[in-house]
Design a protein around this motif. Structure first.
Motif, PDB file in Angstrom:
ATOM      1  N   PRO A 211       0.826  -1.213   0.000  1.00  0.00           N
ATOM      2  CA  PRO A 211       0.000   0.000   0.000  1.00  0.00           C
ATOM      3  C   PRO A 211       0.855   1.257   0.000  1.00  0.00           C
ATOM      4  N   VAL A 212       0.235   2.385  -0.353  1.00  0.00           N
ATOM      5  CA  VAL A 212       0.965   3.650  -0.432  1.00  0.00           C
ATOM      6  C   VAL A 212       1.540   4.049   0.922  1.00  0.00           C
ATOM      7  N   THR A 213       1.019   3.458   1.988  1.00  0.00           N
ATOM      8  CA  THR A 213       1.525   3.761   3.332  1.00  0.00           C
ATOM      9  C   THR A 213       2.926   3.225   3.565  1.00  0.00           C
ATOM     10  N   SER A 214       3.456   2.410   2.636  1.00  0.00           N
ATOM     11  CA  SER A 214       4.830   1.906   2.772  1.00  0.00           C
ATOM     12  C   SER A 214       5.852   2.899   2.238  1.00  0.00           C
ATOM     13  N   ARG A 215       5.391   4.039   1.747  1.00  0.00           N
ATOM     14  CA  ARG A 215       6.277   5.023   1.126  1.00  0.00           C
ATOM     15  C   ARG A 215       6.486   6.222   2.057  1.00  0.00           C
ATOM     16  N   LEU A 216       7.701   6.715   2.093  1.00  0.00           N
ATOM     17  CA  LEU A 216       8.020   7.919   2.869  1.00  0.00           C
ATOM     18  C   LEU A 216       8.513   8.986   1.905  1.00  0.00           C
ATOM     19  N   ALA A 217       7.800  10.100   1.856  1.00  0.00           N
ATOM     20  CA  ALA A 217       8.220  11.226   1.025  1.00  0.00           C
ATOM     21  C   ALA A 217       9.165  12.115   1.832  1.00  0.00           C
ATOM     22  N   MET A 227       7.440  12.862   5.240  1.00  0.00           N
ATOM     23  CA  MET A 227       5.989  12.702   5.239  1.00  0.00           C
ATOM     24  C   MET A 227       5.610  11.234   5.115  1.00  0.00           C
ATOM     25  N   GLY A 228       5.028  10.688   6.188  1.00  0.00           N
ATOM     26  CA  GLY A 228       4.528   9.317   6.171  1.00  0.00           C
ATOM     27  C   GLY A 228       3.037   9.309   6.421  1.00  0.00           C
ATOM     28  N   ILE A 229       2.302   8.464   5.696  1.00  0.00           N
ATOM     29  CA  ILE A 229       0.849   8.428   5.834  1.00  0.00           C
ATOM     30  C   ILE A 229       0.397   7.057   6.327  1.00  0.00           C
ATOM     31  N   SER A 230      -0.789   7.011   6.937  1.00  0.00           N
ATOM     32  CA  SER A 230      -1.330   5.766   7.476  1.00  0.00           C
ATOM     33  C   SER A 230      -2.852   5.811   7.423  1.00  0.00           C
ATOM     34  N   LYS A 231      -3.458   4.630   7.396  1.00  0.00           N
ATOM     35  CA  LYS A 231      -4.923   4.557   7.360  1.00  0.00           C
ATOM     36  C   LYS A 231      -5.522   4.909   8.715  1.00  0.00           C
ATOM     37  N   ASP A 232      -4.811   4.584   9.781  1.00  0.00           N
ATOM     38  CA  ASP A 232      -5.255   4.887  11.138  1.00  0.00           C
ATOM     39  C   ASP A 232      -4.252   5.814  11.801  1.00  0.00           C
ATOM     40  N   PRO A 233      -4.691   6.599  12.788  1.00  0.00           N
ATOM     41  CA  PRO A 233      -3.760   7.546  13.427  1.00  0.00           C
ATOM     42  C   PRO A 233      -2.645   6.824  14.172  1.00  0.00           C
ATOM     43  N   ILE A 234      -1.408   7.292  13.958  1.00  0.00           N
ATOM     44  CA  ILE A 234      -0.240   6.764  14.661  1.00  0.00           C
ATOM     45  C   ILE A 234       0.456   7.930  15.357  1.00  0.00           C
ATOM     46  N   PHE A 235       0.618   7.815  16.651  1.00  0.00           N
ATOM     47  CA  PHE A 235       1.280   8.870  17.415  1.00  0.00           C
ATOM     48  C   PHE A 235       2.757   8.501  17.580  1.00  0.00           C
ATOM     49  N   SER A 245      -6.152  13.830   6.726  1.00  0.00           N
ATOM     50  CA  SER A 245      -6.386  14.418   5.398  1.00  0.00           C
ATOM     51  C   SER A 245      -5.574  15.689   5.152  1.00  0.00           C
ATOM     52  N   ALA A 246      -4.429  15.819   5.823  1.00  0.00           N
ATOM     53  CA  ALA A 246      -3.626  17.036   5.671  1.00  0.00           C
ATOM     54  C   ALA A 246      -2.764  17.019   4.419  1.00  0.00           C
ATOM     55  N   MET A 247      -2.564  15.832   3.817  1.00  0.00           N
ATOM     56  CA  MET A 247      -1.800  15.756   2.569  1.00  0.00           C
ATOM     57  C   MET A 247      -2.576  14.919   1.548  1.00  0.00           C
ATOM     58  N   VAL A 248      -2.763  13.642   1.846  1.00  0.00           N
ATOM     59  CA  VAL A 248      -3.559  12.766   0.979  1.00  0.00           C
ATOM     60  C   VAL A 248      -4.916  12.564   1.636  1.00  0.00           C
ATOM     61  N   PRO A 249      -6.014  12.955   0.981  1.00  0.00           N
ATOM     62  CA  PRO A 249      -7.341  12.821   1.584  1.00  0.00           C
ATOM     63  C   PRO A 249      -7.621  11.393   2.039  1.00  0.00           C
ATOM     64  N   GLY A 250      -8.160  11.282   3.255  1.00  0.00           N
ATOM     65  CA  GLY A 250      -8.520   9.983   3.800  1.00  0.00           C
ATOM     66  C   GLY A 250      -7.411   9.287   4.549  1.00  0.00           C
ATOM     67  N   PHE A 251      -6.204   9.848   4.539  1.00  0.00           N
ATOM     68  CA  PHE A 251      -5.065   9.252   5.239  1.00  0.00           C
ATOM     69  C   PHE A 251      -4.582  10.197   6.342  1.00  0.00           C
ATOM     70  N   TRP A 252      -4.035   9.586   7.386  1.00  0.00           N
ATOM     71  CA  TRP A 252      -3.413  10.351   8.468  1.00  0.00           C
ATOM     72  C   TRP A 252      -1.953  10.633   8.100  1.00  0.00           C
ATOM     73  N   LEU A 253      -1.490  11.827   8.434  1.00  0.00           N
ATOM     74  CA  LEU A 253      -0.128  12.249   8.104  1.00  0.00           C
ATOM     75  C   LEU A 253       0.702  12.423   9.361  1.00  0.00           C
ATOM     76  N   ASN A 254       1.908  11.816   9.357  1.00  0.00           N
ATOM     77  CA  ASN A 254       2.946  12.159  10.335  1.00  0.00           C
ATOM     78  C   ASN A 254       4.049  12.905   9.614  1.00  0.00           C
ATOM     79  N   GLU A 255       4.536  13.980  10.233  1.00  0.00           N
ATOM     80  CA  GLU A 255       5.530  14.840   9.588  1.00  0.00           C
ATOM     81  C   GLU A 255       6.758  14.987  10.469  1.00  0.00           C
ATOM     82  N   GLY A 256       7.821  14.295  10.083  1.00  0.00           N
ATOM     83  CA  GLY A 256       9.110  14.494  10.730  1.00  0.00           C
ATOM     84  C   GLY A 256       9.863  15.608  10.027  1.00  0.00           C
ATOM     85  N   GLY A 257      10.959  16.025  10.605  1.00  0.00           N
ATOM     86  CA  GLY A 257      11.690  17.105   9.952  1.00  0.00           C
ATOM     87  C   GLY A 257      13.087  17.302  10.503  1.00  0.00           C
TER      88      GLY A 257
END
Length: 478
Positions: A211-217, A227-235, A245-257
């Motif tokens: 799934p697209v959740t295996s990709r890290l932008a 930028m990593g996305i997931s179907k369910d929220p991950i803290f 839905s902050a980047m890809v609609p319907g997915f949760w986004l975690n943003e490292g930096g």
């Protein structure tokens, strides 16, 4: 002139927005200078809370004769004191993040993007605004009129805004009036959108069947965002999000930096004693300094892989504090293994060690994401640093993951165009537009034979920050 105890002027000493001070007396200081009248609102602690100024007219009836009007000065005093009562705060109709401001200028629509509000304004995609937060920080004004100043209509990125481009904006931009304008994204998020959904079939990548959740932008320029996305929220401790839905609609986004990554490389290279020599030689070859450094490293590496040149030189890259995953702004940069030499070889190897340190920082972020529940197999890089082949190869070697580069280098612009394509109705969803408009340009695989070397350097990398914290504890101790 001092005007004392003007509580009635300010509503009986009501706390000023953002100040959080207890109700009390406020004072207005007025300074009449040669060219202007200035006034400031000051509290009992001597803190300046507001400022206003007004020019004073001057006349020169003949050479070397100057006149001013006392009536004009008094009028200017009135202007500045009134301006203190009604500040850039009371007159403000709306408060925008930059992407939403640009959308408003284009369409006249005050709707906000879910991306801006969720990532930067503490808005919840599920619950909306939190009134208690604004009251806690002294900005309860924002709650008034159904949040009209900060946004009471929130749209997902890619949604069409109003009737499209206004005639006035169309004239300014040289485009037809009425064309669709999309709810916006923050620039790094647009870069992620522009790369993460590419069709990877035929490139031998593990993520092809995942799934697209295996990709890290990774959007890497002056600073880097992961930028990593997931179907369910991950803290994830030390990583921003999850944002729905902050980047890809319907997915949760975690943003490292990582703060100032590109700037750090510039700082290290330009601050070295051999930089003038590097500049001259790069100019003579019509190359950038980084292209020249990369070719110079190939010359001096001899039979070894280029990365092995830093066996005795190690860098901790947080010269501007750590954003993720340690979230510690007090951390400093570290370099161990310096010698007395200041020649071009020395500069090239220090540059290499700095690039490696940034890649080790990415590895640390990936480990934090995976420890919390993400499952990642492939990096998708874009941004200015992704144009540097050494930077890309080091990220592949050090993380052990293949790196996908876009066919179009300007992935942020492609991501923004994807939103426009959705707003126009040409695609049924952002995901469909991503898969059609994002193209793989090149895939860089890790040199797995070098894994043991980079694993050892990574152990040193982690020891550097451990030791830095120990040094700080020693210096803070009794």
């Amino acid at each position: 002139m001092l005007l004392s105890s003007l509580c009635p002027l300010l509503g009986g000493g009501t706390a000023m927005p953002g100040g959080g001070q207890e109700p009390g007396s406020y004072y207005v200081g007025v300074d009449v200078g040669t060219g202007s009248v200035r006034a400031a609102l000051v509290d009992q602690r001597g803190v300046l809370l507001a400022f206003a100024d007004q020019p004073i007219n001057q006349w020169e009836p003949q050479f070397n004769h100057h006149e001013q009007s006392s009536e004009d000065i008094w009028a200017a005093c009135g202007v500045v004191t009134k301006n203190l009562r009604e500040t850039c705060w009371d007159k403000a109709g709306h408060f925008f993040d930059l992407p939403d401001f640009l959308s408003w200028k284009a369409t006249g629509v005050t709707a906000r993007s879910l991306c801006s509000l969720v990532c930067k304004w503490t808005y919840s995609a599920e619950k909306g605004w939190d009134d208690s937060f604004w009251k806690l920080i002294g900005l309860e004004d924002f709650v008034a009129d159904n949040y009209s100043k900060i946004g009471n209509q929130v749209l997902p990125p890619g949604a069409s805004l109003g009737n499209g481009l206004t005639p006035e904006a169309a004239r300014d931009l040289g485009l037809p009036a009425g064309i669709a304008v999309a709810a916006s994204l923050i620039d790094a998020h647009a870069g992620g959108l522009g790369v993460i959904g590419a069709d990877v079939r035929g490139h031998g990548l593990a993520c092809e069947g995942q799934p697209v959740t295996s990709r890290l932008a990774v959007i890497c320029g002056t600073s880097s965002c992961h930028m990593g996305i997931s179907k369910d929220p991950i803290f994830v401790p030390g990583v921003w999000g999850p944002y729905f839905s902050a980047m890809v609609p319907g997915f949760w986004l975690n943003e490292g930096g990582q703060s100032v990554t590109g700037k750090l490389i510039d700082h290290v290279v330009q601050g070295h004693a051999a930089f003038p020599e590097l500049q001259a030689k790069a100019t003579a070859r019509c190359q950038s300094v980084y292209a020249y450094l990369n070719s110079h490293l190939d010359l001096i590496k001899k039979a070894r892989p280029v990365g092995f040149l830093t066996v005795d030189l190690h860098v901790w890259p947080d010269f501007h504090g750590n954003r993720s995953p340690l979230a510690d702004l007090t951390l400093k940069g570290m370099v161990t293994g310096l010698k007395l030499s200041q020649d071009l070889d020395d500069l090239a190897i220090l540059y290499l060690a700095t690039v490696q340190a940034i890649a080790f920082g990415t590895r640390l972020i990936i480990e934090a994401l995976e420890a919390a529940g993400h499952s990642l197999s492939t990096l998708f890089l874009c941004g200015g640093l992704s144009k540097n082949p050494l930077f890309v190869q080091m990220h592949a070697d050090i993380t052990g993951m293949p790196v996908v580069l876009s066919q179009e280098v300007e992935s942020v612009l492609v991501g923004a165009a994807i939103l426009g394509a959705c707003a126009s109705g040409d695609f049924a969803s952002v995901q469909e537009a991503m898969s059609r408009m994002s193209k793989v340009g090149k895939v860089v695989f890790p040199r797995l034979e070098d894994k043991r070397y980079y694993d050892k350097k990574y152990q040193v990398f982690l020891k550097l920050v451990e030791h830095q914290k120990e040094y700080a504890a020693i210096m803070k101790g009794d």
